[in-house]
Design an enzyme around this catalytic site. Sequence first.
Site, PDB file in Angstrom:
ATOM      1  N   GLY A  15     -41.004-105.554   5.289  1.00 50.38           N
ATOM      2  CA  GLY A  15     -41.040-106.119   4.159  1.00 50.38           C
ATOM      3  C   GLY A  15     -42.356-107.553   3.752  1.00 50.38           C
ATOM      4  N   ILE A  17     -43.335-109.528   5.083  1.00 48.64           N
ATOM      5  CA  ILE A  17     -44.166-110.296   6.881  1.00 48.64           C
ATOM      6  C   ILE A  17     -44.514-108.658   7.645  1.00 48.64           C
ATOM      7  CG2 ILE A  17     -44.252-111.692   9.034  1.00 48.64           C
ATOM      8  CD1 ILE A  17     -42.166-113.226   7.486  1.00 48.64           C
ATOM      9  N   CYS A 129     -43.549-120.680   9.526  1.00 44.37           N
ATOM     10  CA  CYS A 129     -45.169-121.428   8.703  1.00 44.37           C
ATOM     11  C   CYS A 129     -45.586-121.999   9.054  1.00 44.37           C
ATOM     12  CB  CYS A 129     -45.205-120.385   7.098  1.00 44.37           C
ATOM     13  SG  CYS A 129     -44.154-120.557   6.226  1.00 44.37           S
ATOM     14  N   ASN A 269     -47.943-118.920   3.105  1.00 48.41           N
ATOM     15  CA  ASN A 269     -47.636-119.345   4.488  1.00 48.41           C
ATOM     16  C   ASN A 269     -46.654-117.786   5.407  1.00 48.41           C
ATOM     17  OD1 ASN A 269     -46.908-118.036   1.814  1.00 48.41           O
ATOM     18  ND2 ASN A 269     -43.770-117.696   2.751  1.00 48.41           N
TER      19      ASN A 269
END
Length: 295
Positions: A15, A17, A129, A269
């Site tokens: 995804g 990240i 985060c 983040n």
Amino acid sequence: MRRNGRLSVAVLGAGLIGADLATKVMRSGSLDLRLVVGRDENTAGLRRLAALGMPVSGAGVASLVDVGEPVDVAFDATNAMAHAEHAERLVPRGTMLIDLTPSKIGHMVVPTVNGSDIVGHRDINMVSCGGQASIPVLHAITRAHRVDYVEVVTTAATLSVGRGTRLNLDEYIETTQDAVRHFTGVKEVKSILNISPATPPARFRVAMSVLGRDLAAGSVRAAVDAAAQRLRSFLPGFAVTACTVDGEKAFVAVEVTSTGDRIPEYAGNLDIINSAALHVAEKYAASRPEPAETP
């Protein structure tokens, strides 16, 4: 397991990240990306990464288990519910797991606070985060001042919050609170997460309110600036935007501008937790002895 002196690495999750993390690993001089793992080879994320020339698999964690040689490090960028299975299957094989989900299963690490702990643990949890942005600052303040209450308010743009994070909102808040308590020693802690639908997207920011005693503007600012400087050694987009003291209350706000290749500037983040995880892996690589040369 080493190739060209680098540790072998896999990324679980393709995804937002996982894609950025895989790109960061590809640039690392001490890590060698062997595989990006998803659960369906037809997902858009895996297809994009394959088109970029990255090695991918849609077989899930089995693609790392059903091989003869385990990878040295696996980043888990999936979700908190899946991490328990990943740890159960990979850690016994000798793989270090660096968990970017708020599962709380592994040993919590914030690199500038307890980065040396990585050598003694095989399942490292990167908290969240918001935790990575706030804990270095709060830890620095509480080392120099008595603090009785901490409130952490995290704001992230809706476009930067993927499916995995949305599945784990309760875990995110609970894990962040527990980590702040653990690293600061403050019992009364509250964590709040705002997902902002604003247009243009809101930049990632964390606001910290602290109630304590003998809070002095000069010493609080010095502690905050020192923490920020340490963070910028691997996170150049970290900035302190406010730092005020009014009697027994201190307020600190920080923003993170992303410098990642696969994520926009407002998605700090994602950048902060990926950069912290990469820093941990590279510190682990530096701690490992080079393999002896075969005569």
